[in-house]
Design a protein around this motif. Sequence first.
Motif, PDB file in Angstrom:
ATOM      1  N   PRO A 173      -2.139   6.797   4.529  1.00  0.00           N
ATOM      2  CA  PRO A 173      -3.537   6.894   4.954  1.00  0.00           C
ATOM      3  C   PRO A 173      -4.533   6.969   3.789  1.00  0.00           C
ATOM      4  N   VAL A 174      -4.149   7.590   2.686  1.00  0.00           N
ATOM      5  CA  VAL A 174      -5.049   7.682   1.535  1.00  0.00           C
ATOM      6  C   VAL A 174      -5.197   6.303   0.889  1.00  0.00           C
ATOM      7  N   GLU A 175      -4.078   5.633   0.679  1.00  0.00           N
ATOM      8  CA  GLU A 175      -4.132   4.287   0.096  1.00  0.00           C
ATOM      9  C   GLU A 175      -4.934   3.355   0.996  1.00  0.00           C
ATOM     10  N   GLN A 176      -4.729   3.457   2.299  1.00  0.00           N
ATOM     11  CA  GLN A 176      -5.444   2.596   3.241  1.00  0.00           C
ATOM     12  C   GLN A 176      -6.948   2.877   3.207  1.00  0.00           C
ATOM     13  N   ASP A 207      -8.625  13.524   0.871  1.00  0.00           N
ATOM     14  CA  ASP A 207      -7.622  13.254  -0.162  1.00  0.00           C
ATOM     15  C   ASP A 207      -7.964  12.003  -0.965  1.00  0.00           C
ATOM     16  N   ALA A 208      -8.528  10.988  -0.311  1.00  0.00           N
ATOM     17  CA  ALA A 208      -8.938   9.772  -1.024  1.00  0.00           C
ATOM     18  C   ALA A 208     -10.072  10.108  -1.996  1.00  0.00           C
ATOM     19  N   GLY A 209     -11.019  10.921  -1.548  1.00  0.00           N
ATOM     20  CA  GLY A 209     -12.120  11.329  -2.420  1.00  0.00           C
ATOM     21  C   GLY A 209     -11.625  12.127  -3.616  1.00  0.00           C
ATOM     22  N   ASN A 210     -10.701  13.042  -3.370  1.00  0.00           N
ATOM     23  CA  ASN A 210     -10.141  13.836  -4.474  1.00  0.00           C
ATOM     24  C   ASN A 210      -9.400  12.953  -5.473  1.00  0.00           C
ATOM     25  N   LEU A 211      -8.647  11.989  -4.968  1.00  0.00           N
ATOM     26  CA  LEU A 211      -7.908  11.085  -5.846  1.00  0.00           C
ATOM     27  C   LEU A 211      -8.864  10.196  -6.639  1.00  0.00           C
ATOM     28  N   LEU A 212      -9.908   9.706  -5.976  1.00  0.00           N
ATOM     29  CA  LEU A 212     -10.899   8.867  -6.660  1.00  0.00           C
ATOM     30  C   LEU A 212     -11.605   9.667  -7.758  1.00  0.00           C
ATOM     31  N   VAL A 230     -11.990   2.187 -11.602  1.00  0.00           N
ATOM     32  CA  VAL A 230     -11.529   3.485 -11.111  1.00  0.00           C
ATOM     33  C   VAL A 230     -10.980   3.345  -9.683  1.00  0.00           C
ATOM     34  N   TRP A 231     -11.684   2.592  -8.845  1.00  0.00           N
ATOM     35  CA  TRP A 231     -11.196   2.365  -7.472  1.00  0.00           C
ATOM     36  C   TRP A 231      -9.808   1.727  -7.495  1.00  0.00           C
ATOM     37  N   GLU A 232      -9.648   0.688  -8.300  1.00  0.00           N
ATOM     38  CA  GLU A 232      -8.351  -0.005  -8.352  1.00  0.00           C
ATOM     39  C   GLU A 232      -7.248   0.913  -8.861  1.00  0.00           C
ATOM     40  N   ALA A 233      -7.549   1.709  -9.873  1.00  0.00           N
ATOM     41  CA  ALA A 233      -6.541   2.642 -10.401  1.00  0.00           C
ATOM     42  C   ALA A 233      -6.185   3.706  -9.361  1.00  0.00           C
ATOM     43  N   ALA A 234      -7.181   4.182  -8.615  1.00  0.00           N
ATOM     44  CA  ALA A 234      -6.919   5.186  -7.573  1.00  0.00           C
ATOM     45  C   ALA A 234      -6.043   4.595  -6.468  1.00  0.00           C
ATOM     46  N   ILE A 235      -6.283   3.351  -6.110  1.00  0.00           N
ATOM     47  CA  ILE A 235      -5.452   2.692  -5.088  1.00  0.00           C
ATOM     48  C   ILE A 235      -4.017   2.567  -5.590  1.00  0.00           C
ATOM     49  N   GLN A 236      -3.842   2.168  -6.828  1.00  0.00           N
ATOM     50  CA  GLN A 236      -2.486   2.059  -7.392  1.00  0.00           C
ATOM     51  C   GLN A 236      -1.790   3.410  -7.434  1.00  0.00           C
ATOM     52  N   ARG A 237      -2.540   4.430  -7.766  1.00  0.00           N
ATOM     53  CA  ARG A 237      -1.957   5.771  -7.819  1.00  0.00           C
ATOM     54  C   ARG A 237      -1.523   6.221  -6.417  1.00  0.00           C
ATOM     55  N   ALA A 238      -2.373   5.981  -5.422  1.00  0.00           N
ATOM     56  CA  ALA A 238      -2.016   6.328  -4.042  1.00  0.00           C
ATOM     57  C   ALA A 238      -0.780   5.546  -3.603  1.00  0.00           C
ATOM     58  N   HIS A 239      -0.705   4.289  -4.021  1.00  0.00           N
ATOM     59  CA  HIS A 239       0.462   3.454  -3.689  1.00  0.00           C
ATOM     60  C   HIS A 239       1.742   4.054  -4.289  1.00  0.00           C
ATOM     61  N   HIS A 240       1.676   4.419  -5.551  1.00  0.00           N
ATOM     62  CA  HIS A 240       2.869   4.970  -6.219  1.00  0.00           C
ATOM     63  C   HIS A 240       3.238   6.350  -5.687  1.00  0.00           C
TER      64      HIS A 240
END
Length: 147
Positions: free
Chosen positions: A51-54, A99-104, A134-144
Amino acid sequence: MTTRTANGFTPIDQNLYAQAFRLLDPTPEPAAPAPVPVILAAAPAVHRTGPVEQTLTDALAFLDTHGWAKHRLIHPEGARCSIGALRAAAGTRNAAYRDAGNLLLAEARRQHGKQWQAIPAWNDHHTGAQVRGVWEAAIQRAHHLNI
């Protein structure tokens, strides 16, 4: 002790027994050759988007479609800042949104310094390319992290 051999049964033809047993247990078919073991390569693990990655992916797609803005949540022409895009993607302020906001924000702080306390301030002080990175890196981090 006397043993009686006469039992009163009618004698049966022994060939009849043999024929009956052949019908019940026909000649076995030749054995099939032993199967050759086949080694199958393991299928790659299927990644299920969390859900965070999405939420992050949908928010970035929103920015790509509607545009990115600074100094306001929603621009009159529809562009949004990072937090506005995140809200649009999440729909509600649920756990995935938080969680998405915190990761971003964590990724923004990792790339641009620990002084950023909130997404809007970080968003307003950087270029579109920096924000997108930053958005792209956060998406990759959520993916991993599979979240």
